[in-house]
Design a protein around this motif. Structure first.
Motif, PDB file in Angstrom:
ATOM      1  N   TRP A  96      34.725  20.404  50.280  1.00 11.56           N
ATOM      2  CA  TRP A  96      35.498  19.321  49.681  1.00 11.56           C
ATOM      3  C   TRP A  96      34.701  18.022  49.742  1.00 11.56           C
ATOM      4  N   PRO A  97      34.715  17.165  48.691  1.00  9.31           N
ATOM      5  CA  PRO A  97      35.560  17.223  47.494  1.00  9.31           C
ATOM      6  C   PRO A  97      34.947  17.972  46.328  1.00  9.31           C
ATOM      7  N   ARG A  98      33.783  18.591  46.515  1.00 10.63           N
ATOM      8  CA  ARG A  98      33.134  19.251  45.378  1.00 10.63           C
ATOM      9  C   ARG A  98      33.843  20.535  44.970  1.00 10.63           C
ATOM     10  N   ARG A  99      34.289  21.319  45.966  1.00  8.66           N
ATOM     11  CA  ARG A  99      35.000  22.560  45.644  1.00  8.66           C
ATOM     12  C   ARG A  99      35.773  23.017  46.866  1.00  8.66           C
ATOM     13  N   ASP A 100      36.853  23.725  46.628  1.00  9.98           N
ATOM     14  CA  ASP A 100      37.632  24.313  47.721  1.00  9.98           C
ATOM     15  C   ASP A 100      38.116  25.679  47.259  1.00  9.98           C
ATOM     16  N   ASP A 101      37.219  26.655  47.333  1.00  9.82           N
ATOM     17  CA  ASP A 101      37.528  27.994  46.838  1.00  9.82           C
ATOM     18  C   ASP A 101      38.676  28.641  47.595  1.00  9.82           C
ATOM     19  N   ILE A 102      38.773  28.378  48.905  1.00  8.53           N
ATOM     20  CA  ILE A 102      39.819  29.008  49.705  1.00  8.53           C
ATOM     21  C   ILE A 102      41.187  28.525  49.266  1.00  8.53           C
ATOM     22  N   LYS A 103      41.337  27.222  49.087  1.00  7.65           N
ATOM     23  CA  LYS A 103      42.609  26.659  48.627  1.00  7.65           C
ATOM     24  C   LYS A 103      42.972  27.209  47.254  1.00  7.65           C
ATOM     25  N   ASP A 104      41.992  27.271  46.362  1.00  8.72           N
ATOM     26  CA  ASP A 104      42.252  27.787  45.015  1.00  8.72           C
ATOM     27  C   ASP A 104      42.631  29.265  45.061  1.00  8.72           C
ATOM     28  N   ALA A 105      41.966  30.049  45.917  1.00  5.68           N
ATOM     29  CA  ALA A 105      42.289  31.468  46.029  1.00  5.68           C
ATOM     30  C   ALA A 105      43.697  31.672  46.573  1.00  5.68           C
ATOM     31  N   ILE A 106      44.110  30.823  47.508  1.00  5.42           N
ATOM     32  CA  ILE A 106      45.471  30.894  48.039  1.00  5.42           C
ATOM     33  C   ILE A 106      46.479  30.635  46.932  1.00  5.42           C
ATOM     34  N   ALA A 107      46.226  29.624  46.116  1.00  7.95           N
ATOM     35  CA  ALA A 107      47.152  29.294  45.026  1.00  7.95           C
ATOM     36  C   ALA A 107      47.288  30.460  44.049  1.00  7.95           C
ATOM     37  N   ARG A 108      46.188  31.098  43.705  1.00  7.35           N
ATOM     38  CA  ARG A 108      46.238  32.219  42.765  1.00  7.35           C
ATOM     39  C   ARG A 108      46.875  33.448  43.392  1.00  7.35           C
ATOM     40  N   THR A 123      55.276  47.181  47.709  1.00  8.72           N
ATOM     41  CA  THR A 123      53.853  47.286  48.010  1.00  8.72           C
ATOM     42  C   THR A 123      53.067  46.089  47.479  1.00  8.72           C
ATOM     43  N   TYR A 124      53.639  45.325  46.556  1.00  9.74           N
ATOM     44  CA  TYR A 124      53.041  44.068  46.081  1.00  9.74           C
ATOM     45  C   TYR A 124      51.579  44.247  45.685  1.00  9.74           C
ATOM     46  N   ILE A 125      51.305  45.230  44.845  1.00 13.11           N
ATOM     47  CA  ILE A 125      49.921  45.567  44.538  1.00 13.11           C
ATOM     48  C   ILE A 125      49.292  44.590  43.548  1.00 13.11           C
ATOM     49  N   ALA A 126      48.120  44.094  43.918  1.00 10.77           N
ATOM     50  CA  ALA A 126      47.285  43.275  43.050  1.00 10.77           C
ATOM     51  C   ALA A 126      45.882  43.859  43.074  1.00 10.77           C
ATOM     52  N   ARG A 127      45.014  43.330  42.195  1.00 11.20           N
ATOM     53  CA  ARG A 127      43.658  43.857  42.121  1.00 11.20           C
ATOM     54  C   ARG A 127      42.641  42.733  42.081  1.00 11.20           C
ATOM     55  N   LEU A 128      41.563  42.938  42.818  1.00 12.89           N
ATOM     56  CA  LEU A 128      40.437  42.013  42.806  1.00 12.89           C
ATOM     57  C   LEU A 128      39.268  42.725  42.137  1.00 12.89           C
ATOM     58  N   THR A 129      38.689  42.073  41.125  1.00 11.48           N
ATOM     59  CA  THR A 129      37.615  42.681  40.350  1.00 11.48           C
ATOM     60  C   THR A 129      36.416  41.753  40.281  1.00 11.48           C
ATOM     61  N   LEU A 130      35.240  42.297  40.506  1.00  8.66           N
ATOM     62  CA  LEU A 130      33.992  41.563  40.334  1.00  8.66           C
ATOM     63  C   LEU A 130      33.154  42.278  39.288  1.00  8.66           C
ATOM     64  N   VAL A 135      34.776  36.798  39.010  1.00  7.91           N
ATOM     65  CA  VAL A 135      35.726  37.317  39.997  1.00  7.91           C
ATOM     66  C   VAL A 135      37.127  37.068  39.463  1.00  7.91           C
ATOM     67  N   ARG A 136      37.930  38.119  39.429  1.00  8.83           N
ATOM     68  CA  ARG A 136      39.263  37.988  38.836  1.00  8.83           C
ATOM     69  C   ARG A 136      40.303  38.644  39.722  1.00  8.83           C
ATOM     70  N   LEU A 137      41.428  37.943  39.896  1.00 12.57           N
ATOM     71  CA  LEU A 137      42.581  38.475  40.609  1.00 12.57           C
ATOM     72  C   LEU A 137      43.669  38.737  39.587  1.00 12.57           C
ATOM     73  N   SER A 138      44.252  39.931  39.626  1.00 13.81           N
ATOM     74  CA  SER A 138      45.243  40.280  38.619  1.00 13.81           C
ATOM     75  C   SER A 138      46.409  41.039  39.224  1.00 13.81           C
ATOM     76  N   ALA A 139      47.533  40.955  38.533  1.00 15.51           N
ATOM     77  CA  ALA A 139      48.738  41.696  38.918  1.00 15.51           C
ATOM     78  C   ALA A 139      49.469  42.084  37.652  1.00 15.51           C
ATOM     79  N   ASN A 140      49.910  43.312  37.604  1.00 14.20           N
ATOM     80  CA  ASN A 140      50.594  43.809  36.419  1.00 14.20           C
ATOM     81  C   ASN A 140      51.480  44.959  36.847  1.00 14.20           C
ATOM     82  N   ASN A 141      52.692  44.990  36.316  1.00 10.09           N
ATOM     83  CA  ASN A 141      53.587  46.090  36.635  1.00 10.09           C
ATOM     84  C   ASN A 141      54.338  46.494  35.381  1.00 10.09           C
ATOM     85  N   ASP A 142      54.403  47.794  35.125  1.00 12.98           N
ATOM     86  CA  ASP A 142      55.049  48.282  33.915  1.00 12.98           C
ATOM     87  C   ASP A 142      56.545  48.005  33.887  1.00 12.98           C
TER      88      ASP A 142
END
Length: 220
Positions: A96-108, A123-130, A135-142
């Protein structure tokens, strides 16, 4: 600068109960284990937290996470389930103040968790993809029309990877590092079926989250 031993004990007091077993079927796992090597461990077999250099007790003991009462019994050897070699690394940097990846990851992760809760699936399943450097965090349920996908700011190392997990567990882990004031947290992925490791090397903090095996379309 590394945090003090007192700060580590403060983090354990605040967070360890989230990593201990809720069921009385395994009383020893309702406890926080103070190892003779100065580390503290708590696990419920799905997640694990270990903080090194947290105390000066010369004899190992286990105390109940909520009451502090001593718990008799042999605490399991958890050292073997903490991977040390992390071929794929996603590094969250707080500068900080240039970047705060941890705070942003918590928000997402909070949004991903809310998305998974809409289905009623505990089970609250989400997926982390690189993929490459993305890097992407996603959640989807039918069961619901709500879908969530967001990029995460991070430095990346190693081959592409993908892993599914309980979003609440990831949120609990990230909050540990936020309260520790961690400046760099590595998320290590060793495979879809292997434990996810979150590590602050400077402060000797490891958090393990076990993955879920799910069809790719379930959390894409």
């Amino acid at each position: 600068m590394a945090i003090s031993q007192a700060k580590k004990l403060e983090i354990i007091t605040k967070h360890a109960k989230k990593f201990t077993a809720k069921s009385e079927a395994t009383p020893i796992l309702q406890g926080v284990h103070y190892s003779a090597d100065g580390s503290v461990v708590a696990t419920d077999r799905h997640t694990l937290i270990r903080i090194g250099g947290a105390h000066n007790f010369t004899e190992a003991f286990t105390s109940h996470a909520k009451t502090g009462a001593p718990i008799d019994g042999q605490y399991p050897d958890t050292s073997r389930i903490i991977p040390m070699d992390l071929p794929t690394q996603i590094a969250l940097v707080s500068d900080w103040p240039r970047r705060d990846d941890i705070k942003d990851a918590i928000a997402r992760t909070k949004v991903a968790l809310e998305a998974t809760k809409l289905s009623g699936d505990k089970t609250y399943i989400a997926r982390l993809t690189l993929v490459g450097t993305d890097v992407r965090l996603s959640a989807n349920n039918d069961e619901t029309p709500y879908r969530f996908s967001a990029g995460i700011s991070a430095d990346t190392f190693g081959p592409d990877a993908e892993v599914s997990f309980n979003a609440e567990y990831l949120l609990n882990a990230l909050n540990v590092f936020k309260d520790a004031g961690s400046r760099r947290v590595i998320i290590g992925v060793t495979g879809e079926a292997s434990p996810i490791v979150l590590r602050d090397e400077e402060n000797e903090i490891d958090v393990i989250v076990l993955p879920y095996r799910v069809p790719k379309e379930a959390a894409a």
